[in-house]
Design a protein around this motif. Structure first.
Motif, PDB file in Angstrom:
ATOM      1  N   ALA A   1       0.538  -1.354  -0.071  1.00 48.23           N
ATOM      2  CA  ALA A   1      -0.684  -0.148  -0.143  1.00 48.23           C
ATOM      3  C   ALA A   1       1.366   0.859   0.113  1.00 48.23           C
ATOM      4  CB  ALA A   1      -1.277  -0.023   1.274  1.00 48.23           C
ATOM      5  N   GLU A   2       0.050   2.530   0.484  1.00 53.96           N
ATOM      6  CA  GLU A   2       1.657   3.308   0.305  1.00 53.96           C
ATOM      7  C   GLU A   2       3.097   3.794   1.903  1.00 53.96           C
ATOM      8  OE1 GLU A   2       0.385   7.467   2.540  1.00 53.96           O
ATOM      9  OE2 GLU A   2      -1.264   6.850   1.525  1.00 53.96           O
ATOM     10  N   VAL A   3       3.244   3.981   0.877  1.00 59.68           N
ATOM     11  CA  VAL A   3       4.638   4.148   1.611  1.00 59.68           C
ATOM     12  C   VAL A   3       4.989   5.022   2.877  1.00 59.68           C
ATOM     13  CG1 VAL A   3       7.594   4.467   1.224  1.00 59.68           C
ATOM     14  CG2 VAL A   3       5.664   3.267  -0.680  1.00 59.68           C
ATOM     15  N   PRO A   4       5.122   4.813   4.460  1.00 58.63           N
ATOM     16  CA  PRO A   4       5.331   5.816   5.123  1.00 58.63           C
ATOM     17  C   PRO A   4       5.766   6.882   4.517  1.00 58.63           C
ATOM     18  CG  PRO A   4       5.306   3.948   6.336  1.00 58.63           C
ATOM     19  CD  PRO A   4       5.309   4.112   4.532  1.00 58.63           C
ATOM     20  N   ASP A   5       6.020   8.136   4.928  1.00 62.84           N
ATOM     21  CA  ASP A   5       6.605   9.287   4.568  1.00 62.84           C
ATOM     22  C   ASP A   5       7.637   9.492   5.864  1.00 62.84           C
ATOM     23  OD1 ASP A   5       5.140  10.333   3.083  1.00 62.84           O
ATOM     24  OD2 ASP A   5       4.529  11.872   5.249  1.00 62.84           O
ATOM     25  N   GLU A   6       7.970   9.132   6.950  1.00 67.08           N
ATOM     26  CA  GLU A   6       9.216   8.434   7.733  1.00 67.08           C
ATOM     27  C   GLU A   6      10.089   7.705   6.456  1.00 67.08           C
ATOM     28  OE1 GLU A   6      11.737   6.797  11.327  1.00 67.08           O
ATOM     29  OE2 GLU A   6       9.014   6.101  11.379  1.00 67.08           O
ATOM     30  N   LEU A   7       9.953   6.915   5.782  1.00 65.62           N
ATOM     31  CA  LEU A   7      10.434   5.320   5.229  1.00 65.62           C
ATOM     32  C   LEU A   7      11.539   6.485   3.827  1.00 65.62           C
ATOM     33  CD1 LEU A   7       8.746   2.453   5.834  1.00 65.62           C
ATOM     34  CD2 LEU A   7      10.599   3.289   6.258  1.00 65.62           C
ATOM     35  N   ILE A   8      10.638   7.084   3.764  1.00 70.45           N
ATOM     36  CA  ILE A   8      10.822   8.190   2.034  1.00 70.45           C
ATOM     37  C   ILE A   8      11.979   9.124   2.882  1.00 70.45           C
ATOM     38  CG2 ILE A   8      10.788   9.883   0.474  1.00 70.45           C
ATOM     39  CD1 ILE A   8       7.517   8.639   0.611  1.00 70.45           C
ATOM     40  N   ARG A   9      11.518   9.277   3.622  1.00 68.70           N
ATOM     41  CA  ARG A   9      12.788  10.455   4.122  1.00 68.70           C
ATOM     42  C   ARG A   9      14.097   9.941   4.243  1.00 68.70           C
ATOM     43  NH1 ARG A   9       8.575  13.048   6.977  1.00 68.70           N
ATOM     44  NH2 ARG A   9       8.967  11.643   8.829  1.00 68.70           N
ATOM     45  N   ARG A  10      14.243   8.782   4.746  1.00 70.66           N
ATOM     46  CA  ARG A  10      15.748   7.967   5.305  1.00 70.66           C
ATOM     47  C   ARG A  10      15.628   7.349   4.355  1.00 70.66           C
ATOM     48  NH1 ARG A  10      15.306   6.472  10.810  1.00 70.66           N
ATOM     49  NH2 ARG A  10      14.073   6.545  12.379  1.00 70.66           N
ATOM     50  N   GLU A  11      14.973   7.093   3.819  1.00 67.27           N
ATOM     51  CA  GLU A  11      15.863   6.808   1.856  1.00 67.27           C
ATOM     52  C   GLU A  11      16.575   7.542   1.589  1.00 67.27           C
ATOM     53  OE1 GLU A  11      17.193   3.847  -1.543  1.00 67.27           O
ATOM     54  OE2 GLU A  11      16.602   3.526   0.727  1.00 67.27           O
ATOM     55  N   ARG A  12      16.267   8.811   1.037  1.00 63.38           N
ATOM     56  CA  ARG A  12      16.516   9.815   0.417  1.00 63.38           C
ATOM     57  C   ARG A  12      18.329  10.326   1.534  1.00 63.38           C
ATOM     58  NH1 ARG A  12      10.793  13.136  -0.354  1.00 63.38           N
ATOM     59  NH2 ARG A  12      10.509  11.834  -2.537  1.00 63.38           N
ATOM     60  N   THR A  13      18.167  11.248   3.047  1.00 65.75           N
ATOM     61  CA  THR A  13      18.578  11.050   3.033  1.00 65.75           C
ATOM     62  C   THR A  13      20.008   9.816   2.826  1.00 65.75           C
ATOM     63  OG1 THR A  13      17.850  11.670   5.217  1.00 65.75           O
ATOM     64  CG2 THR A  13      19.913  10.658   5.872  1.00 65.75           C
ATOM     65  N   ALA A  14      19.751   8.308   2.704  1.00 63.17           N
ATOM     66  CA  ALA A  14      21.015   6.972   2.413  1.00 63.17           C
ATOM     67  C   ALA A  14      21.499   8.308   1.293  1.00 63.17           C
ATOM     68  CB  ALA A  14      19.962   6.458   3.146  1.00 63.17           C
ATOM     69  N   GLU A  15      20.123   8.376   0.199  1.00 59.56           N
ATOM     70  CA  GLU A  15      20.695   8.440  -1.111  1.00 59.56           C
ATOM     71  C   GLU A  15      22.042   9.489  -1.274  1.00 59.56           C
ATOM     72  OE1 GLU A  15      21.011   6.451  -3.937  1.00 59.56           O
ATOM     73  OE2 GLU A  15      20.287   5.187  -2.245  1.00 59.56           O
ATOM     74  N   GLU A  16      21.333  10.394  -0.527  1.00 60.41           N
ATOM     75  CA  GLU A  16      22.266  11.632  -0.473  1.00 60.41           C
ATOM     76  C   GLU A  16      23.721  11.193  -0.141  1.00 60.41           C
ATOM     77  OE1 GLU A  16      19.273  14.362   1.981  1.00 60.41           O
ATOM     78  OE2 GLU A  16      18.582  15.098   0.343  1.00 60.41           O
ATOM     79  N   GLU A  17      23.897  10.685   1.480  1.00 60.02           N
ATOM     80  CA  GLU A  17      25.048  10.709   2.252  1.00 60.02           C
ATOM     81  C   GLU A  17      25.551   9.779   0.849  1.00 60.02           C
ATOM     82  OE1 GLU A  17      26.379  11.803   4.400  1.00 60.02           O
ATOM     83  OE2 GLU A  17      24.304  12.434   4.950  1.00 60.02           O
ATOM     84  N   ARG A  18      25.430   8.734   0.252  1.00 59.10           N
ATOM     85  CA  ARG A  18      25.908   8.171  -1.085  1.00 59.10           C
ATOM     86  C   ARG A  18      26.693   9.258  -2.099  1.00 59.10           C
ATOM     87  NH1 ARG A  18      25.309   7.388  -5.668  1.00 59.10           N
ATOM     88  NH2 ARG A  18      22.914   7.760  -5.478  1.00 59.10           N
ATOM     89  N   ALA A  19      25.219   9.560  -2.735  1.00 62.98           N
ATOM     90  CA  ALA A  19      26.078  10.604  -3.376  1.00 62.98           C
ATOM     91  C   ALA A  19      27.474  11.558  -2.738  1.00 62.98           C
ATOM     92  CB  ALA A  19      25.008  11.600  -3.707  1.00 62.98           C
ATOM     93  N   LYS A  20      27.651  11.962  -1.268  1.00 64.92           N
ATOM     94  CA  LYS A  20      28.337  12.756  -0.803  1.00 64.92           C
ATOM     95  C   LYS A  20      29.854  12.253  -1.603  1.00 64.92           C
ATOM     96  CE  LYS A  20      25.874  14.948   2.402  1.00 64.92           C
ATOM     97  NZ  LYS A  20      25.355  15.192   3.000  1.00 64.92           N
ATOM     98  N   LEU A  21      29.991  10.893  -1.641  1.00 67.21           N
ATOM     99  CA  LEU A  21      31.240  10.141  -1.850  1.00 67.21           C
ATOM    100  C   LEU A  21      31.236  10.344  -3.020  1.00 67.21           C
ATOM    101  CD1 LEU A  21      29.998   6.695  -0.987  1.00 67.21           C
ATOM    102  CD2 LEU A  21      31.468   7.877   1.118  1.00 67.21           C
ATOM    103  N   ALA A  22      30.973  10.973  -4.082  1.00 65.12           N
ATOM    104  CA  ALA A  22      31.209  11.428  -4.876  1.00 65.12           C
ATOM    105  C   ALA A  22      32.616  11.778  -4.920  1.00 65.12           C
ATOM    106  CB  ALA A  22      30.496  11.769  -5.403  1.00 65.12           C
ATOM    107  N   GLY A  23      33.961  11.550  -5.739  1.00 58.85           N
ATOM    108  CA  GLY A  23      35.471  12.923  -5.824  1.00 58.85           C
ATOM    109  C   GLY A  23      36.019  12.764  -4.410  1.00 58.85           C
ATOM    110  N   LEU A  24      35.886  11.800  -2.900  1.00 57.18           N
ATOM    111  CA  LEU A  24      36.598  11.461  -2.086  1.00 57.18           C
ATOM    112  C   LEU A  24      37.632  10.788  -2.432  1.00 57.18           C
ATOM    113  CD1 LEU A  24      33.685  12.541   0.947  1.00 57.18           C
ATOM    114  CD2 LEU A  24      35.015  14.230  -0.257  1.00 57.18           C
ATOM    115  N   THR A  25      38.435  11.307  -1.177  1.00 55.47           N
ATOM    116  CA  THR A  25      39.037   9.549  -1.357  1.00 55.47           C
ATOM    117  C   THR A  25      40.315  10.069   0.365  1.00 55.47           C
ATOM    118  OG1 THR A  25      41.067  11.357  -1.783  1.00 55.47           O
ATOM    119  CG2 THR A  25      40.476   9.923  -3.210  1.00 55.47           C
TER     120      THR A  25
END
Length: 80
Positions: free
Chosen positions: A2-26
């Motif tokens: 059924a419907e996906v709770p907003d909290e789960l969506i927020r958490r997944e977005r946060t994880a994706e944002e943190e993953r994206a920040k890996l680009a270019g780091l060493t």
């Protein structure tokens, strides 16, 4: 699923944002950001598992629905 709770969506977005920040780091910066991404990912998994248990849903189905909801609603943060 059924419907996906907003909290789960927020958490997944946060994880994706943190993953994206890996680009270019060493080195230490990469290691620190990797830890932040893993912590965010672990929080998503815990929330998905808890939601699945509370609703009697299959955790895999919940996870897929969350990922679909996030990826269909925004561009890949790594591309920004």
């Amino acid at each position: 699923m059924a419907e996906v709770p907003d909290e789960l969506i927020r958490r997944e977005r946060t994880a994706e944002e943190e993953r994206a920040k890996l680009a270019g780091l060493t080195g230490d910066a990469y290691d620190a950001q990797l830890r932040r991404w893993r912590e965010a990912s672990d929080a998503v998994q815990a929330a998905v598992t808890a939601h699945a248990a509370a609703t009697g849903s299959d955790p895999h189905d919940v996870e897929q629905a969350v990922q679909k909801a996030v990826r269909c609603s925004q561009e890949d943060p790594a591309v920004e």
